[in-house]
Write a protein that holds these residues in place. Structure first.
Motif, PDB file in Angstrom:
ATOM      1  N   ILE A 173       0.837  -1.204   0.000  1.00 25.20           N
ATOM      2  CA  ILE A 173       0.000   0.000   0.000  1.00 25.20           C
ATOM      3  C   ILE A 173       0.867   1.247   0.000  1.00 25.20           C
ATOM      4  O   ILE A 173       0.647   2.184  -0.785  1.00 25.20           O
ATOM      5  N   GLY A 174       1.873   1.282   0.885  1.00 24.47           N
ATOM      6  CA  GLY A 174       2.780   2.433   0.909  1.00 24.47           C
ATOM      7  C   GLY A 174       3.527   2.593  -0.399  1.00 24.47           C
ATOM      8  O   GLY A 174       3.719   3.720  -0.895  1.00 24.47           O
ATOM      9  N   TYR A 175       3.926   1.481  -0.986  1.00 16.21           N
ATOM     10  CA  TYR A 175       4.655   1.481  -2.257  1.00 16.21           C
ATOM     11  C   TYR A 175       3.795   2.082  -3.367  1.00 16.21           C
ATOM     12  O   TYR A 175       4.247   2.927  -4.149  1.00 16.21           O
ATOM     13  N   SER A 176       2.530   1.652  -3.439  1.00 18.88           N
ATOM     14  CA  SER A 176       1.657   2.134  -4.513  1.00 18.88           C
ATOM     15  C   SER A 176       1.266   3.592  -4.321  1.00 18.88           C
ATOM     16  O   SER A 176       1.042   4.315  -5.293  1.00 18.88           O
ATOM     17  N   LEU A 177       1.206   4.055  -3.066  1.00 18.76           N
ATOM     18  CA  LEU A 177       0.795   5.428  -2.794  1.00 18.76           C
ATOM     19  C   LEU A 177       1.925   6.430  -2.944  1.00 18.76           C
ATOM     20  O   LEU A 177       1.723   7.552  -3.429  1.00 18.76           O
ATOM     21  N   TRP A 178       3.122   6.039  -2.529  1.00 23.18           N
ATOM     22  CA  TRP A 178       4.197   7.015  -2.354  1.00 23.18           C
ATOM     23  C   TRP A 178       5.388   6.852  -3.291  1.00 23.18           C
ATOM     24  O   TRP A 178       6.267   7.714  -3.303  1.00 23.18           O
ATOM     25  N   PHE A 179       5.445   5.775  -4.049  1.00 23.93           N
ATOM     26  CA  PHE A 179       6.598   5.619  -4.927  1.00 23.93           C
ATOM     27  C   PHE A 179       6.605   6.773  -5.940  1.00 23.93           C
ATOM     28  O   PHE A 179       5.597   7.028  -6.601  1.00 23.93           O
ATOM     29  N   PRO A 180       7.735   7.507  -6.053  1.00 19.26           N
ATOM     30  CA  PRO A 180       7.770   8.702  -6.917  1.00 19.26           C
ATOM     31  C   PRO A 180       7.426   8.398  -8.370  1.00 19.26           C
ATOM     32  O   PRO A 180       7.914   7.421  -8.947  1.00 19.26           O
ATOM     33  N   ARG A 181       6.606   9.241  -8.961  1.00 11.76           N
ATOM     34  CA  ARG A 181       6.162   9.013 -10.343  1.00 11.76           C
ATOM     35  C   ARG A 181       7.323   9.022 -11.327  1.00 11.76           C
ATOM     36  O   ARG A 181       7.298   8.313 -12.332  1.00 11.76           O
ATOM     37  N   ARG A 182       8.347   9.829 -11.045  1.00 11.48           N
ATOM     38  CA  ARG A 182       9.446   9.901 -12.007  1.00 11.48           C
ATOM     39  C   ARG A 182      10.278   8.625 -12.061  1.00 11.48           C
ATOM     40  O   ARG A 182      11.101   8.459 -12.960  1.00 11.48           O
ATOM     41  N   HIS A 183      10.067   7.740 -11.094  1.00 11.76           N
ATOM     42  CA  HIS A 183      10.771   6.456 -11.090  1.00 11.76           C
ATOM     43  C   HIS A 183       9.899   5.320 -11.604  1.00 11.76           C
ATOM     44  O   HIS A 183      10.303   4.156 -11.525  1.00 11.76           O
ATOM     45  N   PHE A 184       8.697   5.628 -12.101  1.00 13.79           N
ATOM     46  CA  PHE A 184       7.841   4.580 -12.651  1.00 13.79           C
ATOM     47  C   PHE A 184       8.517   3.925 -13.853  1.00 13.79           C
ATOM     48  O   PHE A 184       9.259   4.581 -14.595  1.00 13.79           O
ATOM     49  N   PRO A 185       8.248   2.638 -14.088  1.00 12.40           N
ATOM     50  CA  PRO A 185       8.721   2.007 -15.329  1.00 12.40           C
ATOM     51  C   PRO A 185       8.151   2.740 -16.543  1.00 12.40           C
ATOM     52  O   PRO A 185       7.083   3.358 -16.459  1.00 12.40           O
ATOM     53  N   SER A 186       8.851   2.667 -17.651  1.00 11.03           N
ATOM     54  CA  SER A 186       8.467   3.433 -18.843  1.00 11.03           C
ATOM     55  C   SER A 186       7.077   3.071 -19.366  1.00 11.03           C
ATOM     56  O   SER A 186       6.406   3.904 -19.979  1.00 11.03           O
ATOM     57  N   PHE A 187       6.628   1.829 -19.137  1.00 10.75           N
ATOM     58  CA  PHE A 187       5.327   1.414 -19.655  1.00 10.75           C
ATOM     59  C   PHE A 187       4.170   1.825 -18.728  1.00 10.75           C
ATOM     60  O   PHE A 187       3.006   1.597 -19.038  1.00 10.75           O
ATOM     61  N   ILE A 188       4.487   2.444 -17.580  1.00 12.62           N
ATOM     62  CA  ILE A 188       3.455   2.922 -16.652  1.00 12.62           C
ATOM     63  C   ILE A 188       3.275   4.423 -16.854  1.00 12.62           C
ATOM     64  O   ILE A 188       4.236   5.186 -16.764  1.00 12.62           O
ATOM     65  N   LYS A 189       2.042   4.848 -17.104  1.00  8.04           N
ATOM     66  CA  LYS A 189       1.781   6.248 -17.427  1.00  8.04           C
ATOM     67  C   LYS A 189       1.229   7.053 -16.253  1.00  8.04           C
ATOM     68  O   LYS A 189       1.377   8.272 -16.226  1.00  8.04           O
ATOM     69  N   ASP A 190       0.563   6.414 -15.312  1.00  9.20           N
ATOM     70  CA  ASP A 190      -0.013   7.154 -14.188  1.00  9.20           C
ATOM     71  C   ASP A 190      -0.013   6.283 -12.935  1.00  9.20           C
ATOM     72  O   ASP A 190       0.281   5.095 -12.983  1.00  9.20           O
ATOM     73  N   ARG A 191      -0.352   6.899 -11.787  1.00  9.00           N
ATOM     74  CA  ARG A 191      -0.295   6.180 -10.508  1.00  9.00           C
ATOM     75  C   ARG A 191      -1.356   5.092 -10.414  1.00  9.00           C
ATOM     76  O   ARG A 191      -1.152   4.067  -9.768  1.00  9.00           O
ATOM     77  N   ARG A 192      -2.505   5.310 -11.047  1.00  3.31           N
ATOM     78  CA  ARG A 192      -3.542   4.292 -11.001  1.00  3.31           C
ATOM     79  C   ARG A 192      -3.061   2.998 -11.642  1.00  3.31           C
ATOM     80  O   ARG A 192      -3.271   1.901 -11.094  1.00  3.31           O
ATOM     81  N   ALA A 234       9.524   6.580   9.351  1.00  2.51           N
ATOM     82  CA  ALA A 234       9.797   6.391   7.922  1.00  2.51           C
ATOM     83  C   ALA A 234       8.601   6.790   7.070  1.00  2.51           C
ATOM     84  O   ALA A 234       8.761   7.422   6.016  1.00  2.51           O
ATOM     85  N   SER A 235       7.383   6.415   7.494  1.00  5.28           N
ATOM     86  CA  SER A 235       6.205   6.748   6.694  1.00  5.28           C
ATOM     87  C   SER A 235       5.976   8.255   6.654  1.00  5.28           C
ATOM     88  O   SER A 235       5.559   8.802   5.622  1.00  5.28           O
ATOM     89  N   THR A 236       6.261   8.940   7.762  1.00  6.77           N
ATOM     90  CA  THR A 236       6.126  10.399   7.772  1.00  6.77           C
ATOM     91  C   THR A 236       7.166  11.037   6.862  1.00  6.77           C
ATOM     92  O   THR A 236       6.872  11.999   6.129  1.00  6.77           O
ATOM     93  N   LEU A 237       8.373  10.518   6.879  1.00  7.73           N
ATOM     94  CA  LEU A 237       9.429  11.027   6.001  1.00  7.73           C
ATOM     95  C   LEU A 237       9.032  10.868   4.539  1.00  7.73           C
ATOM     96  O   LEU A 237       9.125  11.816   3.740  1.00  7.73           O
ATOM     97  N   ILE A 238       8.571   9.668   4.178  1.00  5.73           N
ATOM     98  CA  ILE A 238       8.191   9.407   2.789  1.00  5.73           C
ATOM     99  C   ILE A 238       6.983  10.258   2.399  1.00  5.73           C
ATOM    100  O   ILE A 238       6.924  10.807   1.291  1.00  5.73           O
ATOM    101  N   ALA A 239       6.021  10.391   3.329  1.00 10.45           N
ATOM    102  CA  ALA A 239       4.836  11.204   3.053  1.00 10.45           C
ATOM    103  C   ALA A 239       5.220  12.677   2.863  1.00 10.45           C
ATOM    104  O   ALA A 239       4.641  13.377   2.019  1.00 10.45           O
ATOM    105  N   TYR A 240       6.183  13.151   3.640  1.00  5.82           N
ATOM    106  CA  TYR A 240       6.625  14.543   3.498  1.00  5.82           C
ATOM    107  C   TYR A 240       7.268  14.771   2.124  1.00  5.82           C
ATOM    108  O   TYR A 240       6.985  15.773   1.453  1.00  5.82           O
ATOM    109  N   LEU A 241       8.128  13.849   1.708  1.00  5.32           N
ATOM    110  CA  LEU A 241       8.740  13.970   0.382  1.00  5.32           C
ATOM    111  C   LEU A 241       7.681  13.915  -0.707  1.00  5.32           C
ATOM    112  O   LEU A 241       7.754  14.646  -1.702  1.00  5.32           O
ATOM    113  N   ASP A 242       6.686  13.052  -0.513  1.00  8.71           N
ATOM    114  CA  ASP A 242       5.585  12.956  -1.472  1.00  8.71           C
ATOM    115  C   ASP A 242       4.791  14.259  -1.523  1.00  8.71           C
ATOM    116  O   ASP A 242       4.450  14.747  -2.606  1.00  8.71           O
TER     117      ASP A 242
END
Length: 287
Positions: free
Chosen positions: A119-138, A240-248
């Motif tokens: 859940i944390g991975y899907s919510l907070w993983f930075p969009r600029r690091h998505f694989p090339s075939f992934i276009k959006d967070r959904r 850690a979750s607060t840190l990641i949420a802040y960066l997000d």
């Protein structure tokens, strides 16, 4: 000849598990994992008393973090609350596992941790690091969901599959966090990062020492490191979750002007960290 052929055919059909075998996974001490704490020392109904009682920390920290992070979740995505709601289930299943040391308890405990990470991975993983075939967070979240469901189902066939999934998620999260922090110069953010790392190292050290150094701790009559791991890992997750949420928040909702504070006293810089949004919708840039 025909009877032999029929028997051979029937043997080739996979049989369903018997009720006794299914019930066996719920039986006390059916898990192969047994922690260092003496079994049934304080109660004839609880296998590992201190490990069970220390899991109550999940029920203390989780509601507080749900409350503290609500302003951020309301502005960003209410699904953020799922992380700490799932942490309640981690505590529940951890209690059940250590109370019974059953195979089902072990599976539920490990799988609930997997779902927290997913859940944390899907919510907070930075969009600029998505694989090339992934276009959006959904789309990214759907991919993570599919992988997590497959790992969950595979774990009941091969329990070690869950460990691989946990490690993959955790290592990739740590790597991405390191990349994000390389360009950070905010001392409060860096201090929170180092605190998160320190708590995580202490927690893992307790886990490993209890798992592989049990004979040493038994000589000292101190077999409670896994219970201490429970306490440390919950606090480390809060940091850690607060840190990641802040960066997000800094990337996704910069108009909200996110800032870090600590509960119960902000000037202590000790306690539970959370995000304060100093901006409002009025500060959002309009095209």
């Amino acid at each position: 000849m025909e009877r032999a052929a029929v028997d051979a055919f029937l043997k080739g059909i996979p049989s369903f598990p018997s009720l006794d075998k299914m019930a066996g996974v719920f039986a006390y001490e059916s898990s192969e994992v047994d922690w260092c704490e003496d079994n049934y020392k304080h109660s004839e109904n609880v296998v590992e008393y201190f490990n069970t009682m220390s899991s109550f920390i999940f029920f203390v920290i989780s509601p507080i973090m749900l409350y503290l992070l609500h302003p951020y979740a309301k502005e960003r995505n209410l699904a953020v609350h799922l992380v700490w709601i799932m942490m309640v289930f981690v505590g529940l299943f951890s209690m059940y596992f250590h109370m019974t040391l059953s195979f089902m308890g072990q599976m539920l405990d490990e799988l609930s941790i997997l779902w927290v990470l997913a859940i944390g991975y899907s919510l907070w993983f930075p969009r600029r690091h998505f694989p090339s075939f992934i276009k959006d967070r959904r789309s990214f979240s759907r991919l993570v969901l599919v992988i997590t469901v497959i790992s969950t189902l595979s774990s009941f066939v091969k329990p070690t599959a869950n460990a691989y999934a946990l490690n993959c998620f955790a290592i990739h999260i740590l790597y991405s966090l390191f990349v994000e922090l390389r360009s950070c110069t905010d001392e409060r953010v860096l201090r929170l990062a180092w605190s998160s790392i320190g708590l995580w190292v202490l927690a893992i050290s307790c886990w490993l020492s209890d798992r592989f150094g049990c004979s040493f701790w038994q000589k000292l009559n101190f077999c409670y490191l896994h219970g201490i791991w429970h306490i440390l890992i919950v606090v480390a997750t809060a940091y850690a979750s607060t840190l990641i949420a802040y960066l997000d928040a800094s990337l996704e909702i910069p108009h909200s002007l996110p800032d870090l504070q600590y509960w119960p006293q902000n000037n202590w810089s000790v306690g539970l960290p959370y995000i304060v949004l100093k901006g409002s919708t009025k500060t959002r840039k309009r095209c």
